[in-house]
Design a protein around this motif. Sequence first.
Motif, PDB file in Angstrom:
ATOM      1  N   ARG A 148       0.934  -1.180  -0.454  1.00  0.00           N
ATOM      2  CA  ARG A 148      -0.020   0.094   0.182  1.00  0.00           C
ATOM      3  C   ARG A 148       0.274   0.897   0.053  1.00  0.00           C
ATOM      4  O   ARG A 148       2.101   1.159   0.472  1.00  0.00           O
ATOM      5  CB  ARG A 148      -1.214  -0.455   1.791  1.00  0.00           C
ATOM      6  CG  ARG A 148      -2.093  -0.997   0.921  1.00  0.00           C
ATOM      7  CD  ARG A 148      -2.671  -1.052   2.342  1.00  0.00           C
ATOM      8  NE  ARG A 148      -3.275   0.433   2.859  1.00  0.00           N
ATOM      9  CZ  ARG A 148      -3.445   0.558   4.432  1.00  0.00           C
ATOM     10  NH1 ARG A 148      -4.055  -0.247   4.826  1.00  0.00           N
ATOM     11  NH2 ARG A 148      -3.794   1.777   4.534  1.00  0.00           N
ATOM     12  N   GLN A 149       0.331   3.223  -0.927  1.00  0.00           N
ATOM     13  CA  GLN A 149       0.930   3.150  -0.669  1.00  0.00           C
ATOM     14  C   GLN A 149       0.016   4.950  -0.054  1.00  0.00           C
ATOM     15  O   GLN A 149       0.605   5.853  -0.915  1.00  0.00           O
ATOM     16  CB  GLN A 149       1.586   3.339  -1.991  1.00  0.00           C
ATOM     17  CG  GLN A 149       0.909   3.939  -3.271  1.00  0.00           C
ATOM     18  CD  GLN A 149       1.509   3.580  -4.717  1.00  0.00           C
ATOM     19  OE1 GLN A 149       2.773   3.592  -5.080  1.00  0.00           O
ATOM     20  NE2 GLN A 149       1.695   4.714  -5.493  1.00  0.00           N
ATOM     21  N   ASP A 150      -0.989   4.543  -0.006  1.00  0.00           N
ATOM     22  CA  ASP A 150      -1.732   5.914   0.374  1.00  0.00           C
ATOM     23  C   ASP A 150      -1.306   6.722   1.499  1.00  0.00           C
ATOM     24  O   ASP A 150      -1.261   5.807   2.454  1.00  0.00           O
ATOM     25  CB  ASP A 150      -3.712   4.625   0.941  1.00  0.00           C
ATOM     26  CG  ASP A 150      -3.301   3.967   2.242  1.00  0.00           C
ATOM     27  OD1 ASP A 150      -3.120   4.113   2.664  1.00  0.00           O
ATOM     28  OD2 ASP A 150      -3.672   2.158   1.164  1.00  0.00           O
ATOM     29  N   PRO A 151      -2.327   7.636   2.044  1.00  0.00           N
ATOM     30  CA  PRO A 151      -1.100   8.054   2.984  1.00  0.00           C
ATOM     31  C   PRO A 151      -1.114   7.661   4.630  1.00  0.00           C
ATOM     32  O   PRO A 151      -0.140   8.068   5.380  1.00  0.00           O
ATOM     33  CB  PRO A 151      -1.925  10.027   2.926  1.00  0.00           C
ATOM     34  CG  PRO A 151      -2.375   9.459   1.456  1.00  0.00           C
ATOM     35  CD  PRO A 151      -2.752   8.473   1.067  1.00  0.00           C
ATOM     36  N   VAL A 152      -2.017   6.718   4.684  1.00  0.00           N
ATOM     37  CA  VAL A 152      -2.082   6.549   6.285  1.00  0.00           C
ATOM     38  C   VAL A 152      -1.055   5.126   6.306  1.00  0.00           C
ATOM     39  O   VAL A 152      -1.312   4.447   7.668  1.00  0.00           O
ATOM     40  CB  VAL A 152      -3.552   6.294   6.486  1.00  0.00           C
ATOM     41  CG1 VAL A 152      -4.268   7.779   6.550  1.00  0.00           C
ATOM     42  CG2 VAL A 152      -4.463   5.183   5.441  1.00  0.00           C
ATOM     43  N   ALA A 153      -0.781   4.409   5.462  1.00  0.00           N
ATOM     44  CA  ALA A 153      -0.077   3.632   5.055  1.00  0.00           C
ATOM     45  C   ALA A 153       1.254   3.770   5.901  1.00  0.00           C
ATOM     46  O   ALA A 153       2.561   2.552   6.115  1.00  0.00           O
ATOM     47  CB  ALA A 153      -0.096   2.390   3.940  1.00  0.00           C
ATOM     48  N   TRP A 154       1.551   4.640   5.995  1.00  0.00           N
ATOM     49  CA  TRP A 154       3.145   4.726   6.266  1.00  0.00           C
ATOM     50  C   TRP A 154       3.392   5.543   8.144  1.00  0.00           C
ATOM     51  O   TRP A 154       4.544   5.394   7.673  1.00  0.00           O
ATOM     52  CB  TRP A 154       3.926   5.794   4.933  1.00  0.00           C
ATOM     53  CG  TRP A 154       3.970   5.758   4.035  1.00  0.00           C
ATOM     54  CD1 TRP A 154       2.835   5.937   2.440  1.00  0.00           C
ATOM     55  CD2 TRP A 154       4.548   5.124   3.506  1.00  0.00           C
ATOM     56  NE1 TRP A 154       3.195   5.638   1.662  1.00  0.00           N
ATOM     57  CE2 TRP A 154       4.127   5.135   1.707  1.00  0.00           C
ATOM     58  CE3 TRP A 154       5.684   4.532   3.356  1.00  0.00           C
ATOM     59  CZ2 TRP A 154       4.617   4.633   0.598  1.00  0.00           C
ATOM     60  CZ3 TRP A 154       6.678   4.145   2.063  1.00  0.00           C
ATOM     61  CH2 TRP A 154       6.591   4.044   0.358  1.00  0.00           C
ATOM     62  N   GLY A 155       2.780   5.626   8.048  1.00  0.00           N
ATOM     63  CA  GLY A 155       2.707   5.981   9.906  1.00  0.00           C
ATOM     64  C   GLY A 155       1.773   7.490   9.432  1.00  0.00           C
ATOM     65  O   GLY A 155       1.965   7.710   8.986  1.00  0.00           O
ATOM     66  N   PRO A 156       2.416   8.085  11.183  1.00  0.00           N
ATOM     67  CA  PRO A 156       1.590   8.394  11.468  1.00  0.00           C
ATOM     68  C   PRO A 156       2.296  10.579  11.220  1.00  0.00           C
ATOM     69  O   PRO A 156       1.857  11.640  10.480  1.00  0.00           O
ATOM     70  CB  PRO A 156       1.707   9.168  12.958  1.00  0.00           C
ATOM     71  CG  PRO A 156       2.411   7.987  13.222  1.00  0.00           C
ATOM     72  CD  PRO A 156       2.140   6.747  12.352  1.00  0.00           C
ATOM     73  N   GLU A 157       3.378  10.429  11.350  1.00  0.00           N
ATOM     74  CA  GLU A 157       4.529  11.819  10.616  1.00  0.00           C
ATOM     75  C   GLU A 157       4.253  11.738   8.905  1.00  0.00           C
ATOM     76  O   GLU A 157       4.430  13.008   8.492  1.00  0.00           O
ATOM     77  CB  GLU A 157       6.026  11.771  10.546  1.00  0.00           C
ATOM     78  CG  GLU A 157       6.168  11.354  12.228  1.00  0.00           C
ATOM     79  CD  GLU A 157       7.827  11.953  12.749  1.00  0.00           C
ATOM     80  OE1 GLU A 157       8.843  11.376  11.294  1.00  0.00           O
ATOM     81  OE2 GLU A 157       8.230  11.568  13.027  1.00  0.00           O
ATOM     82  N   PHE A 158       3.855  10.656   8.222  1.00  0.00           N
ATOM     83  CA  PHE A 158       3.648  11.407   6.409  1.00  0.00           C
ATOM     84  C   PHE A 158       2.100  11.300   6.552  1.00  0.00           C
ATOM     85  O   PHE A 158       2.151  12.519   5.437  1.00  0.00           O
ATOM     86  CB  PHE A 158       3.580   9.839   6.420  1.00  0.00           C
ATOM     87  CG  PHE A 158       3.681   9.154   4.572  1.00  0.00           C
ATOM     88  CD1 PHE A 158       5.028   9.445   3.974  1.00  0.00           C
ATOM     89  CD2 PHE A 158       2.541   9.266   3.560  1.00  0.00           C
ATOM     90  CE1 PHE A 158       4.781   9.206   2.196  1.00  0.00           C
ATOM     91  CE2 PHE A 158       2.353   9.367   2.963  1.00  0.00           C
ATOM     92  CZ  PHE A 158       3.209   9.464   1.516  1.00  0.00           C
ATOM     93  N   ALA A 159       1.925  10.961   7.202  1.00  0.00           N
ATOM     94  CA  ALA A 159      -0.639  11.275   7.087  1.00  0.00           C
ATOM     95  C   ALA A 159      -0.267  12.523   7.900  1.00  0.00           C
ATOM     96  O   ALA A 159      -0.842  13.534   6.989  1.00  0.00           O
ATOM     97  CB  ALA A 159      -0.566  10.641   8.194  1.00  0.00           C
ATOM     98  N   ALA A 160       0.495  12.946   8.390  1.00  0.00           N
ATOM     99  CA  ALA A 160       0.817  14.761   9.303  1.00  0.00           C
ATOM    100  C   ALA A 160       0.570  15.406   7.873  1.00  0.00           C
ATOM    101  O   ALA A 160       0.279  16.662   7.749  1.00  0.00           O
ATOM    102  CB  ALA A 160       1.043  14.729   9.999  1.00  0.00           C
ATOM    103  N   ALA A 161       2.168  15.145   7.219  1.00  0.00           N
ATOM    104  CA  ALA A 161       2.769  16.016   6.125  1.00  0.00           C
ATOM    105  C   ALA A 161       1.704  15.651   4.771  1.00  0.00           C
ATOM    106  O   ALA A 161       1.549  16.699   4.353  1.00  0.00           O
ATOM    107  CB  ALA A 161       3.912  15.038   5.708  1.00  0.00           C
ATOM    108  N   SER A 162       1.019  14.510   4.791  1.00  0.00           N
ATOM    109  CA  SER A 162       0.199  14.364   3.576  1.00  0.00           C
ATOM    110  C   SER A 162      -1.603  15.878   3.905  1.00  0.00           C
ATOM    111  O   SER A 162      -1.547  16.359   3.469  1.00  0.00           O
ATOM    112  CB  SER A 162      -0.784  13.233   3.284  1.00  0.00           C
ATOM    113  OG  SER A 162       0.573  12.620   2.645  1.00  0.00           O
ATOM    114  N   ARG A 163      -1.391  14.902   5.471  1.00  0.00           N
ATOM    115  CA  ARG A 163      -2.716  16.351   5.572  1.00  0.00           C
ATOM    116  C   ARG A 163      -2.217  17.903   5.685  1.00  0.00           C
ATOM    117  O   ARG A 163      -3.368  18.598   4.887  1.00  0.00           O
ATOM    118  CB  ARG A 163      -3.130  16.313   6.872  1.00  0.00           C
ATOM    119  CG  ARG A 163      -3.822  17.291   7.563  1.00  0.00           C
ATOM    120  CD  ARG A 163      -4.587  16.709   8.899  1.00  0.00           C
ATOM    121  NE  ARG A 163      -3.560  16.543  10.154  1.00  0.00           N
ATOM    122  CZ  ARG A 163      -2.868  16.006  10.667  1.00  0.00           C
ATOM    123  NH1 ARG A 163      -3.187  14.738  10.369  1.00  0.00           N
ATOM    124  NH2 ARG A 163      -1.846  15.747  11.086  1.00  0.00           N
TER     125      ARG A 163
END
Length: 1607
Positions: free
Chosen positions: A1395-1410
């Motif tokens: 998977r490579q959706d934003p929530v698949a990489w962990g909270p820091e990745f998700a925050a940067a995507s958000r």
Amino acid sequence: MKEGSDPDIVPECPNIPEGERVDCFPDGSASQQKCLERGCCWSPLSETNVPWCFFSKNHGYSVVSESKPDSTREFSLMDAPSLFGADIKELTFSAEMQTENRLRFKITDANQARFEVPHEHVQSLSDTPRGPLKYRLELIQKPFGLKVWRTTSPEKLLFDTTVGPLVFADQYLQLSAKLPSHNIYGLGEHVHQTFRHDTNWRTWPIFTRAAFPNGGTHNLYGHYPYFTCLEDASGQSFGVFLMNSNAMEVTVQPAPAVTFRTIGGVLDFYILVGETPETVVDEFTKLIGRPFIPPYWSLGFQLSRWDYGSLEEVKKVVERNRQAGLPYDVQYTDIDYMENKKIFTYDMEKFAELPQFADYMHDKGQKYIVILDPAVSTGQRINGPYEALERGHAAKAWVTEPDGVWPGETVFPDYTNQACIDWWVDEISRFHKEVKHDALWIDMNEVANFVKGGINGCTDNKLNYPPFTPSILDDLMYSKTLCMDAKHKWGNHYDVHMLVFPHFVSTFGTSRSMIFTRSSFPGVGKYSGHWLGDNGANWNDIKWAIPGMLEFNLFGIPYIGADICGFFDDSTEELCTRWMQVGAFYPFSRNHNAQGYADQDPAAYGFDSLVVNTSRHYLNIRYTLLPYLYTLFYKAHVNGETVVRPVMHEFYSDSETWAVHKQFMWGAHLLITPVLDPGVEFVNAYIPDAIWYNFETGVKITDRKATINMYLPEDKIGLHLRGGGILPVQRPDVTTTYSRRHPMGLIVALNDNKAASGELFWDDGDSRGISEGLAINSKLFFFYFAHSGYQDPNNLKFENITVLGVTAAPALVTVSDGNTVLNLKNLELELGKDYTVNWEAKISANIDCYPEGGENQAKCEARGCIWEVRERRYSTLVPRCYYAENHGYITSNKVETPSGITVDIDRNTEFPSQRSRSRDISKLRVDITYLSGRSLRWKIFDPENARYEVPVPLHLPATPETVEENRDYRVQINDKPFGIQLIRKGTEEVIWDSAVPGFTFSDQFLQISTRLPSEYVYGFGETEHPTYKHSLNFHKYGLFAKDQPPGYKLNSYGVHPFYMGLEKSKNAHGVLLLNSNAMDVTFQPTPALTYHTIGGILDFYMVLGPTPEEVVQQYTEMIGRPVLPAYWSLGFQLCRYGYSNDTEIADLYRDMKAAQIPYDVQYADIDYMERQMDFTLDQVNFKGLPALVDQMRAEGMRFIFILDPAIAGNETKGSYPAFDTGIEKNVFIKWPPELSNDIVWGKLFRAFAAFPDFFKTSTAEWWGEQIKDFYNNIMKFDGLWIDMNEPASFVHGTAGENCLGNKDLEDPPYMPRNLFINVLELALVALFLQRSIFVFLSLSMSLFHSHSPFSLVFQTGADICGFFNVAEYEMCLRWMQLGAFYPFSRNHNTINMPRQDPVAWGPEFAAASRDVLNIRYTLLPYLYTLMYEAHAHGNTVVRPMLHEFVTDEKTWGIDKQFLWGPALLITPALDPGVTVVKGYLPYGVWYDYHTGKAIRTAGEFVDMDAPLEKINLHVRAGHILPWQKPENSTHYSRQNTLGLIIALNDGGVAKGSLFWDDGEGIGEFLALKGSWSIAFDNKITPTLTPTLYLNDSINKIDKNTFFHYLN
């Protein structure tokens, strides 16, 4: 009001950048206490060059009355402490709009007259401007200030004095002004080590002074309070001139700004507005007086030195240089010829034969010049009275009080006194009768003095010791000059020091006078030339002479040069060699040195020395080019043009030229690149964007718009001719007397369009004059002589014409009087007669005759083509087999009508047929239709047999443009070989030229080539290009729709045979070939383009812009505007091929909501289907999907599913309704009935597949029914994703790989190159829907919508993080940042990958995507408005930088940055591990989106911090962006109040617009269309002028809208 000194005044200190501080303590030694006593602001810094004490808002004047009819104002001093005392309380301001391009404003004492320069030319005008003003004056009331605007759209602020206060005291006057750019040139006279000023707090004193030009900030010989400012890459420039003759200084600071500080007179400013730097020089010389035209002989080489010792030694020097065969026209004697240095005398012992020396020189065609120092010794002559002195006494010709220069006591002539002028002219006349000479050299006239002030010193008073002394040399007003209280007719020396020049009048009878002077003031160029003073024999001074020459051309003194080989010190042979090389191209070319140093005339180094040999060689070139140089002086005299020209003046749009100061030009067409350092044979030389030819070899250099390492061995200087110029030349000789008797010639340097033009001025070189003109293009060369009044006594003829840039030898040359010659030598064309010279030039484009490859000599020659064996050094890409010159078709009949041209053409049967399997069509018709003033069509077809034409209707004008004057283009037909040439009117650039060999039209092979107007070509697709701008190095691209993942040069999903080309003039055009057959296009460096297609006709359409954005608008108007997408489709979207079940999608949806990442659309790929069959649902793994979709839609989300338009045919009859009803309605592609009645079966995934034939109306109806049934009975959705519609098949041709019918369709005679196929994919190709075209639906929309296969797709994007392969963390995060600014923003990958959706990489990745998606959602109103403008007007959404900044050529190749519309610049990080990216910021002000910080740039690459969590975004000044608070989806964000981001420009103005509707409707939208123009008054309060059309059902801009000002 009283002069301010109130200790209770508290400084009101502005919050301004350091670079805008105006120094309140220019006298130095500031302290906090002293600063506050002046009512100024104290803020110390670590940088000592930045003012610690700077002006507060308390200082200045306020306007107390005004009279608009005569533009006068009266000012009153504001209450603030005085800087230097004696402040003048009441001032008068007046403004004169003198011409359309010239503004004068003057500030002076309202109650008492002050000294003003009594200039011969610079005066008030009685006439009013006849045309619209190019400027606007704005006055600020309190504190007083003024702004000068250029009246462009939008206006540009040129000169803004509000940056600092006006100070006007009796002996201290100050005015500061902020400027639009750092490109400041001029101010003098000093040694400026660079031509463009360093704006890092440099202060330049201006006060004429006898000093050595050794590189400091010293004030030197001339007084020039004038500068030019280049505003930007448009070339628009302006000049600023302060008419004031008092001592002053000018500070240049980083704002950028200038501060003038003068110690007397008035503030009398002139603002000169021009479209180019060169036109500003024209305006300045109109004001102060045009330069004189020197006598022809004065352009020859000249020799001088101080202290030859005797006339015998002078003659030795003359004879040895004559013997060396050196071109050499003038000999000087310095003060050593005089009796004890007394002017108007000669040494009757050492120079006894001086009265005969001029005749000695004249006998060999040479001239003699003497020096005069305007100071008269009070001592007597050796053998009697000093009569010149006595006559001066009688005339009362002196400045009062005797002073000292040499020898001992001297008196100084007062040239402000008419009695002195009469005495001076009489003395020159008397001396000329005694000692014949040909011109005067005036030295020491600053006024120079070898004591301080006078032999008795100077009185202690306010003139000799003013309260403020500018930063002049020695910090003493009377150092090396007179006391400031010395008396002149015009007043005190304090006021007229800069104006004390010898009166420049002719004393040489009917001959043209020749004077040159060391000291000067604006306007002196009308009478005199100048040299750069007492330099040294060192490598610094050879460098610094070039900026000096360039500046004096700005000042109106083009007759300029430096002492070649240096005045002081011994010159090494290497230095003198290099200096003689560059000095051969000084307008004033003189070798001169000082007393006591070794001889440095060229012959002194030895007859076989390198100095002699290189001097002779380059002086011969100089003398060859003297007709050109003389013509430049004529144009300077008549039009105010520069002679020695900065490279920037010709190539102002190229920012690389703005700082060039080690190269210079003669006029527009000769580039000089000297060697200026010891031991150097390679020089970094800038080659501007033009064709250039090596002057000495005639070879065209391949580099352009590049810095190259130019090889210049010890005997060479770089000389290059610019294409487009015609230079008159003459066979050289040892003097101009002899060279003027030789035949003349022309050097013609052809430009990109094979055109050139030039001029010649020719007279007797001494008095009379005529003007003659020349022009040339590649087929017509004519002489036109404007006057015939002058008859040359030598009966001169044009003998030789050299043409550079001819691609092949002319077949025939004729002269209009009937003579025929076989070459361009020995023509004997008489000067003064009109001639036309024609030649028929062969065209050699080397078009590939064997594009399919596998060629050899036999195969090549069998086609009637030319085989050329090349050495290994040639690129293997260059065709070895190419067409002969006349290959192609021949015009047989041409009919012209007001609406177009019809031409019949026949194949040239001198050449064999190219392909036996493809029948030649020998007779063709060409229809050219003038569609509109900026568009046309040319169609080439078989008039006897109809061929396939694309059945896509274009939107064309109802009637052609029949009025020739309304068309921006002109069409020419070349007869043999046939070709069409399209010329843009105005620039005369050929933008399409198919008159090249190789045109072919056969049944299955059509080829046409065209020359391109430049190497800048964009477009053609869909193939992967590594750069946006195409490389023309023989690259070939196939165009044929194919299910091919992107790969270098591989043809992919779409077909777009459209390109946009840029022209040298910075105009743009677009060309569409409406042909749907497989094709390829080949570029070559000529530059040229070749099309190959295997069917149909050649149906071309051109749009002429002229801007890149207008090209796109015109193109989409023709092919159809882009669809306006649903608002929600601009939200972020998620997809993958390989969801295992509906639970996986539900979990993803839950996690995205929990992470609060904005997210609007979820997809299902083919996984949701039953065995990959359209219109089915997997009831095992995706049974819960319909319910999940309903839940998501209820929460504001949208859902899209995929359809592959290939219907499985393996199923049992009755089990798959889509296939069964398709059979019933006969919707599938079948074989032609004469071959079979069966379906053409392909294969997709595991099933045999039938392909719907969307050319049938019944198929569209069937397709819509299937979609509607799926929506109503299986699952709701919001949009369709159409894939595999090239059409794609997993087998070649058919399921059995056995294609029926004509095998030539599967294996054509020519297979377009780089098509990634084995055979054509289907026997019958149908182009119907584009891959990755997303059609978003609302419930009220029809359930089927298709796009033209040729329409531009404006909602586009790439699969974020990549479809194939395993994504890496850093790459995926950087891609999420970039993808947040794709119009279509979707993260998507393939099966069997992590998977490579934003929530698949962990909270820091998700925050940067958000964070980055929140920015996207904030700006969606702006993006939606851009989409509307694309839909309504054809504007681009993702916009190349060149579309907004086409005049800035740096943007032409930028493809790692892009814009959203005109206002948002996106600079992503595209490489691993980077934390800094280099981004280009075009000229202007840009605001960092994240911080609001303003960045002012002159158009340059800057380093941008790019930590992993950041993407760089910049908002362009002058624009307004609508925004909205983001939410988790557009459903919620659209409910928030709208706001505006306002990015103010320098004028406090910004503009923007908004389109707003329900985001879903179709047809006539119920919409709000808003536009704003924001301006601010002095109180910084906003004024909003909306034009709003509201409907109650639509969200409104709230009256409390939040405005974000970026300023």
